[in-house]
Design a protein around this motif. Structure first.
Motif, PDB file in Angstrom:
ATOM      1  N   PHE A   1      43.586 101.683  55.875  1.00  0.00           N
ATOM      2  CA  PHE A   1      44.168 101.633  57.216  1.00  0.00           C
ATOM      3  C   PHE A   1      45.670 101.359  57.142  1.00  0.00           C
ATOM      4  CE2 PHE A   1      45.750  99.353  60.847  1.00  0.00           C
ATOM      5  CZ  PHE A   1      45.181  99.978  61.949  1.00  0.00           C
ATOM      6  N   LEU A   2      46.052 100.342  56.391  1.00  0.00           N
ATOM      7  CA  LEU A   2      47.462  99.939  56.329  1.00  0.00           C
ATOM      8  C   LEU A   2      48.318 100.959  55.580  1.00  0.00           C
ATOM      9  CD1 LEU A   2      47.050  96.100  55.685  1.00  0.00           C
ATOM     10  CD2 LEU A   2      47.681  97.232  57.827  1.00  0.00           C
ATOM     11  N   LYS A   3      47.731 101.663  54.615  1.00  0.00           N
ATOM     12  CA  LYS A   3      48.480 102.706  53.913  1.00  0.00           C
ATOM     13  C   LYS A   3      48.947 103.784  54.884  1.00  0.00           C
ATOM     14  CE  LYS A   3      46.421 102.588  49.273  1.00  0.00           C
ATOM     15  NZ  LYS A   3      45.441 103.271  48.373  1.00  0.00           N
ATOM     16  N   ASP A   4      48.062 104.161  55.812  1.00  0.00           N
ATOM     17  CA  ASP A   4      48.351 105.254  56.738  1.00  0.00           C
ATOM     18  C   ASP A   4      49.105 104.798  57.988  1.00  0.00           C
ATOM     19  OD1 ASP A   4      47.067 107.115  55.132  1.00  0.00           O
ATOM     20  OD2 ASP A   4      45.119 106.747  56.052  1.00  0.00           O
ATOM     21  N   TYR A   5      49.201 103.486  58.205  1.00  0.00           N
ATOM     22  CA  TYR A   5      49.773 102.981  59.455  1.00  0.00           C
ATOM     23  C   TYR A   5      51.247 103.347  59.561  1.00  0.00           C
ATOM     24  CZ  TYR A   5      50.377 100.035  63.508  1.00  0.00           C
ATOM     25  OH  TYR A   5      50.629  99.594  64.775  1.00  0.00           O
ATOM     26  N   ASN A   6      51.675 103.682  60.790  1.00  0.00           N
ATOM     27  CA  ASN A   6      53.030 104.188  60.982  1.00  0.00           C
ATOM     28  C   ASN A   6      54.082 103.095  61.134  1.00  0.00           C
ATOM     29  OD1 ASN A   6      54.498 106.723  61.218  1.00  0.00           O
ATOM     30  ND2 ASN A   6      55.079 106.013  63.237  1.00  0.00           N
ATOM     31  N   GLY A   7      53.663 101.845  61.348  1.00  0.00           N
ATOM     32  CA  GLY A   7      54.628 100.757  61.476  1.00  0.00           C
ATOM     33  C   GLY A   7      54.892 100.085  60.134  1.00  0.00           C
ATOM     34  N   ALA A   8      55.563  98.940  60.188  1.00  0.00           N
ATOM     35  CA  ALA A   8      55.881  98.172  58.982  1.00  0.00           C
ATOM     36  C   ALA A   8      54.808  97.109  58.753  1.00  0.00           C
ATOM     37  CB  ALA A   8      57.248  97.510  59.123  1.00  0.00           C
ATOM     38  N   VAL A   9      54.662  96.696  57.505  1.00  0.00           N
ATOM     39  CA  VAL A   9      53.692  95.670  57.131  1.00  0.00           C
ATOM     40  C   VAL A   9      54.377  94.649  56.237  1.00  0.00           C
ATOM     41  CG1 VAL A   9      51.499  95.159  55.988  1.00  0.00           C
ATOM     42  CG2 VAL A   9      51.774  97.314  57.227  1.00  0.00           C
ATOM     43  N   VAL A  10      54.298  93.373  56.632  1.00  0.00           N
ATOM     44  CA  VAL A  10      54.755  92.270  55.782  1.00  0.00           C
ATOM     45  C   VAL A  10      53.542  91.373  55.574  1.00  0.00           C
ATOM     46  CG1 VAL A  10      56.391  90.379  55.478  1.00  0.00           C
ATOM     47  CG2 VAL A  10      57.042  92.378  56.843  1.00  0.00           C
ATOM     48  N   LEU A  11      53.141  91.177  54.320  1.00  0.00           N
ATOM     49  CA  LEU A  11      51.903  90.428  54.104  1.00  0.00           C
ATOM     50  C   LEU A  11      52.028  89.439  52.961  1.00  0.00           C
ATOM     51  CD1 LEU A  11      49.965  91.561  51.485  1.00  0.00           C
ATOM     52  CD2 LEU A  11      50.059  93.588  52.898  1.00  0.00           C
ATOM     53  N   ILE A  12      51.228  88.389  53.094  1.00  0.00           N
ATOM     54  CA  ILE A  12      51.049  87.411  52.022  1.00  0.00           C
ATOM     55  C   ILE A  12      49.639  87.614  51.488  1.00  0.00           C
ATOM     56  CG2 ILE A  12      50.933  84.958  51.421  1.00  0.00           C
ATOM     57  CD1 ILE A  12      52.708  84.439  53.920  1.00  0.00           C
ATOM     58  N   SER A  13      49.514  87.801  50.203  1.00  0.00           N
ATOM     59  CA  SER A  13      48.191  87.954  49.608  1.00  0.00           C
ATOM     60  C   SER A  13      48.262  87.545  48.147  1.00  0.00           C
ATOM     61  CB  SER A  13      47.704  89.399  49.723  1.00  0.00           C
ATOM     62  OG  SER A  13      46.444  89.548  49.099  1.00  0.00           O
ATOM     63  N   HIS A  14      47.177  86.941  47.682  1.00  0.00           N
ATOM     64  CA  HIS A  14      47.073  86.605  46.271  1.00  0.00           C
ATOM     65  C   HIS A  14      46.067  87.508  45.583  1.00  0.00           C
ATOM     66  CE1 HIS A  14      48.606  82.546  47.828  1.00  0.00           C
ATOM     67  NE2 HIS A  14      49.600  83.176  47.249  1.00  0.00           N
ATOM     68  N   ASP A  15      45.760  88.638  46.245  1.00  0.00           N
ATOM     69  CA  ASP A  15      44.899  89.665  45.675  1.00  0.00           C
ATOM     70  C   ASP A  15      45.809  90.705  45.032  1.00  0.00           C
ATOM     71  OD1 ASP A  15      43.331  91.961  45.259  1.00  0.00           O
ATOM     72  OD2 ASP A  15      41.921  91.370  46.815  1.00  0.00           O
ATOM     73  N   LYS A  16      45.922  90.641  43.707  1.00  0.00           N
ATOM     74  CA  LYS A  16      46.862  91.497  42.979  1.00  0.00           C
ATOM     75  C   LYS A  16      46.572  92.974  43.195  1.00  0.00           C
ATOM     76  CE  LYS A  16      48.488  92.460  38.282  1.00  0.00           C
ATOM     77  NZ  LYS A  16      48.303  92.144  36.853  1.00  0.00           N
ATOM     78  N   ALA A  17      45.287  93.353  43.133  1.00  0.00           N
ATOM     79  CA  ALA A  17      44.918  94.759  43.311  1.00  0.00           C
ATOM     80  C   ALA A  17      45.313  95.245  44.709  1.00  0.00           C
ATOM     81  CB  ALA A  17      43.420  94.944  43.081  1.00  0.00           C
ATOM     82  N   PHE A  18      45.084  94.413  45.733  1.00  0.00           N
ATOM     83  CA  PHE A  18      45.428  94.757  47.112  1.00  0.00           C
ATOM     84  C   PHE A  18      46.938  94.965  47.249  1.00  0.00           C
ATOM     85  CE2 PHE A  18      46.199  93.411  51.604  1.00  0.00           C
ATOM     86  CZ  PHE A  18      45.434  94.378  52.236  1.00  0.00           C
ATOM     87  N   LEU A  19      47.721  94.063  46.683  1.00  0.00           N
ATOM     88  CA  LEU A  19      49.177  94.181  46.745  1.00  0.00           C
ATOM     89  C   LEU A  19      49.664  95.435  46.032  1.00  0.00           C
ATOM     90  CD1 LEU A  19      50.375  90.506  46.096  1.00  0.00           C
ATOM     91  CD2 LEU A  19      50.718  91.823  48.187  1.00  0.00           C
ATOM     92  N   ASP A  20      49.144  95.676  44.825  1.00  0.00           N
ATOM     93  CA  ASP A  20      49.595  96.824  44.043  1.00  0.00           C
ATOM     94  C   ASP A  20      49.266  98.146  44.731  1.00  0.00           C
ATOM     95  OD1 ASP A  20      50.866  95.536  41.990  1.00  0.00           O
ATOM     96  OD2 ASP A  20      49.137  95.490  40.667  1.00  0.00           O
ATOM     97  N   ASN A  21      48.106  98.202  45.395  1.00  0.00           N
ATOM     98  CA  ASN A  21      47.686  99.443  46.038  1.00  0.00           C
ATOM     99  C   ASN A  21      48.409  99.702  47.348  1.00  0.00           C
ATOM    100  OD1 ASN A  21      45.831  99.970  44.006  1.00  0.00           O
ATOM    101  ND2 ASN A  21      44.150  98.962  45.063  1.00  0.00           N
TER     102      ASN A  21
END
Length: 670
Positions: free
Chosen positions: A225-245
Motif C-alpha cells: 500500500f505505502l509503496k504505491d501511495y502518492n503522498g509522502a511517508v515518514v516512519l519509525i520502524s525497527h523492522d529492517k526488512a520493512f524499512l529496506d523494502n
C-alpha cells in the motif's frame, strides 16, 4: 473525471502541487536541561519515503509529534503548506469503543458524507427554483459541479468497498466488521486506527512503529500500500526488512543532531560507516599537518630570517577549516541472561490441547513437544492461537487436553504488552526494586546501567519513557531470577536495531530453552532451530530456521504459503502424480478461460467508462449555455449519466479484483 482518480486505496491521485513540501526549521527540544536535539532542519518532499532511525530515546517519536502538531518544540518551526493533511499514527493512543469496527473506520469519510449532504441540499434547491437565467441559479450549478467533482475525487459512492478492502488487508474477517471495537485487543484496535488513517489519504503519513501489532501477511499488505501511495511517508520502524523494502531515504537522529542519507536502511548503515572512516582519515591527516605547522612555528618563532615563513604559517593555521568527526553514540544494551538451572529433557509436552473462547475455537486437539535447549518460534497470522498457547504453557488460561511441564522447569515470561503493564507513576528504580528480592537488590543500579539507564535516568517516571525504554525496563524485571524456559511474545517491539541484535545474541548464548512468538523475520533468522506454524486451529512442526522454511516451500512470504495451502486443500491424500497433473492441467485450462473472460469484461467496462465520461463532458458544456438553463430534461440526463458512471467505476474495481485473483491463482500453478 478520469479512470485514474478512483482506484484502490493507495493509488488515489492527489491534486497537490508537487513543489509543496513540509519544512522542519531549526528545531530544538530541551527537556529541563536535557537537550534532545538542537537546531535540526530537513525537508519532507512529495513522494518521499523516509525512515527515521536512532537509538531508543534519541527523539524519533518526539520529532513526529512535533511535525503532527501534537507537541511544541522549545524553539524552531515546522512549515506545512496550506490545506496539507497530515496523517499521524502514534505508538500509543486512547480508544473510544462505542462503535462497530466498520462504523469506526467509516469516520475517515466525514468530509465525504458532509459533501454528500451539501450535494443533496443543492439538488433540492436547484429543483425548487424557476429563475433559470439568473446569476444565482448559475452559481448553484457551478457549486454543484464543484462539489460533485470533489465527491468523486474522494471516492464517491464506492467508499464502503474501500473500507472492506483495507480492513481485509489488515487481517480483519468480514464477520469482524459488525463487532464492537471494545471486543478487540489493543493490537487490533491499533489496526482499526491505521485503517482510518489509510482511508483518509493524507498528504504525509507519519507512522510510529506501524508494524508492531501486525502479522506478516498484514505487514506485506501495508508495505505494498505505502509503496504505491502518492503522498509522502515518514516512519519509525525497527523492522529492517520493512524499512529496506519501503524507504529510499534515512534520517538518523544521534546525540542531538540529524544526518540525512538518500538511501534505504541497509545502504545507510554502509554509508554511515564509510563516511565516518573518511572523516577519521581526513581528521588524522589534518591533525598531523596542524601539528607539523605548530612545531615549525614554535621552532622558528624567534629567528629573524624565518619571520616571513612563520607569519605565513600562522595565517595558514588561522584559515584552516577544522574537520569535525561526527559524534558516535556508543551506548548500547548489555544483555546476558543468568545461567539456566538444569531441567528435565522434555520441557513442555501437550497432548490433545484445545482452547475456545465461547463459540470461537482457537486451538483444536493439538500435540507438541519442546525439549531442553531447543529454541523454538511460533509463527502464523494474528488470531491463530500463538499467544494463547504461550499463556496455556504459563498456566494462565484454562484449556482441555493434557499439558505438562518437565522436571524443575522455571519459566520467565515476556508478554506482548509487558511494557504497557508498567506503572506510569513509579520511577525506573522503583519499578525494579518493587520485584527484586534477596542479594540482587544490591546490584539493581548495575543491572539498570547495563540496560542503558544510568545516572539520573533511574529517577525518571515510567510515564515519560519512550516505547523502547519501557521495553528495556520490562526486560530488566525478566532478569531478576534465573530461569530455564524463556517465553517471549513479540520481544522486539519498540527495540532499536542495535538492541535487537544484542538481544538476539543474548538469546543465542542462553543455555536454557527458548520459545519466541514473533513476526520479525530478520530477528528469527539464525536464532531458532524449530518452527511451529499455526494455521486453521492446528500447529505443524518445521525443523530449521524461518528462511529455510520459506525456501523449502519456494515462497517469498507467509502470505503465499496461505494461498498455496488453500489450493492444496482441494487435493486429496490419495491423489496419484498422474491425477495431480491432470487436476493441475484442468485447473490451468479453466483459469486461462477465466483470465480471458476477466480481461474482456474489464476492457468492455473501461470502454463504457470512457463513453460515459465523454457524455458527461458534453452534457456539462450544454448545461453551461444560458438557453439550456431551464431544460430540466437535460439536467436529469446529466444526473443519470453521473449515476451510471459511478456504477461502472464500482464495477471496474470489482473486475480488477477478480482479474488479480485469477492471475494470482495461475501463478500458484506455475
Amino acid at each position: 473525471m478520469s479512470r485514474g482518480s478512483i482506484v484502490f486505496p493507495g493509488l488515489f491521485l492527489s491534486l497537490r502541487k508537487f513543489s509543496e513540501m513540509v519544512s522542519v526549521n531549526q528545531l530544538t527540544v530541551d527537556f529541563g536541561g536535557f537537550l534532545l536535539f538542537e537546531e535540526v532542519s530537513f525537508l519532507v518532499n512529495p513522494r518521499d519515503r523516509i525512515g527515521l532511525t536512532g537509538k531508543n530515546g534519541a527523539g524519533k517519536s518526539t520529532l513526529l509529534k512535533i511535525i503532527a502538531n501534537k507537541m511544541q518544540p522549545t524553539s524552531g518551526t515546522v512549515s506545512i503548506p496550506k490545506g496539507y493533511k497530515i496523517g499521524y499514527l502514534p505508538q500509543h493512543m486512547n480508544y473510544s469503543d462505542t462503535r462497530t469496527v466498520f462504523a469506526e473506520v467509516e469516520q475517515a469519510f466525514v468530509e465525504l458524507k458532509r459533501i454528500q449532504q451539501q450535494i443533496d441540499h443543492l439538488n433540492n434547491e436547484i429543483a425548487s427554483r424557476t429563475d433559470y437565467e439568473s446569476d444565482e441559479y448559475m452559481k448553484l450549478l457551478d457549486l454543484l459541479t464543484d462539489k460533485t467533482e470533489r465527491y468523486n475525487m474522494l471516492g464517491g459512492a464506492n467508499y464502503e468497498g474501500r473500507i472492506e478492502t483495507t480492513l481485509k488487508g489488515l487481517g480483519f474477517e468480514r464477520s469482524d466488521f459488525t463487532r464492537n471495537t471494545g471486543e478487540f485487543s489493543g493490537g487490533w484496535r491499533m489496526r482499526v486506527e491505521l485503517a482510518k488513517l489509510l482511508l483518509e489519504q493524507p498528504d504525509v503519513f507519519l507512522l510510529d512503529e506501524p508494524t508492531n501489532h501486525l502479522d506478516i501477511d498484514s505487514i506485506q499488505w501495508l508495505e505494498d500500500f505505502l509503496k504505491d501511495y502518492n503522498g509522502a511517508v515518514v516512519l519509525i520502524s525497527h523492522d529492517k526488512a520493512f524499512l529496506d523494502n519501503l524507504t529510499s531515504r534515512t534520517v538518523e537522529i544521534s546525540l542531538g543532531k540529524i544526518y540525512d542519507y538518500k538511501a534505504s536502511y541497509s545502504k545507510y548503515v554502509e554509508l554511515r560507516k564509510e563516511r565516518r572512516e573518511q572523516q577519521l582519515a581526513a581528521f588524522k591527516n589534518q591533525q598531523k599537518m596542524i601539528e607539523d605547522t605548530e612545531k615549525f612555528i614554535e621552532r622558528f618563532r624567534y629567528q629573524a630570517t624565518k619571520s616571513v615563513q612563520v607569519q605565513s604559517r600562522i595565517k595558514q593555521l588561522a584559515k584552516i577549516e577544522r574537520i569535525e568527526v561526527d559524534e558516535f553514540d556508543k551506548s548500547s544494551l548489555k544483555i546476558k541472561f543468568p545461567p539456566a538451572p538444569r531441567s528435565g529433557t522434555v520441557v513442555v509436552k501437550g497432548v490433545g490441547v484445545s482452547k475456545a473462547y465461547g463459540d470461537l475455537q482457537v486451538l483444536d486437539n493439538i500435540d507438541f513437544s519442546i525439549e531442553r535447549g531447543e529454541k523454538v518460534a511460533f509463527i502464523g497470522r494474528n488470531g491463530e492461537g500463538k499467544t494463547t498457547l504461550a499463556r496455556i504453557i504459563m498456566h494462565e488460561l484454562q484449556h482441555t487436553g493434557q499439558l505438562e511441564l518437565g522436571h524443575n522447569v522455571k519459566i520467565g515470561y515476556f508478554a506482548q504488552n509487558q511494557a504497557d503493564r508498567l506503572d506510569d507513576n513509579l520511577t525506573v528504580l522503583d519499578t525494579v526494586d518493587q520485584v527484586a528480592v534477596g542479594a540482587i537488590r544490591t546490584k539493581i543500579r548495575d543491572l539498570l546501567g547495563a540496560f542503558m539507564f544510568s545516572g539520573e535516568d533511574v529517577d525518571k517516571k515510567v510515564s515519560v519513557l519512550s516505547g523502547g525504554e519501557r521495553t528495556r525496563l520490562a526486560m530488566v524485571r525478566l532478569l531478576l531470577e534465573p530461569v530455564n524456559l524463556l517465553i517471549m511474545d513479540e520481544p522486539t517491539n519498540h527495540l532499536d536495531m542495535r538492541s535487537k541484535d544484542l538481544l538476539k545474541q543474548a538469546i543465542r548464548d542462553f543455555d536454557g530453552t527458548v520459545l519466541i512468538v514473533s513476526h520479525d523475520r530478520e530477528f528469527l533468522d539464525g536464532l531458532t532451530d524449530k518452527l511451529f506454524e499455526f494455521r486453521n486451529k492446528k500447529i505443524k512442526e518445521h525443523l530449521g530456521g524461518v528462511y529455510q522454511f520459506l525456501q523449502e516451500k519456494k515462497l517469498e512470504s507467509l502470505k503465499e504459503l496461505e494461498q498455496k495451502r488453500n489450493d492444496g486443500s482441494r487435493k486429496t491424500k490419495g491423489d496419484s502424480p498422474a491425477s495431480k497433473n491432470k487436476i493441475s492441467f484442468e485447473e490451468r485450462k479453466e483459469l486461462n478461460r477465466r483470465l480471458k473472460r476477466s480481461q474482456k469484461n474489464l476492457e468492455v467496462c473501461e470502454q463504457k467508462i470512457t463513453e460515459l465520461e465523454e457524455e458527461q463532458e458534453a452534457l456539462n458544456k450544454k448545461l453551461q449555455l444560458p438557453e439550456n438553463a431551464s431544460d430540466h430534461t437535460l439536467f436529469e440526463s446529466y444526473q443519470e449519466s453521473q449515476k451510471a458512471l459511478d456504477r461502472e467505476m464500482e464495477n471496474w474495481e470489482s473486475l480488477h479484483v477478480e482479474l488479480e485473483q485469477v492471475e494470482a491463482d495461475l501463478q500458484q500453478l506455475n
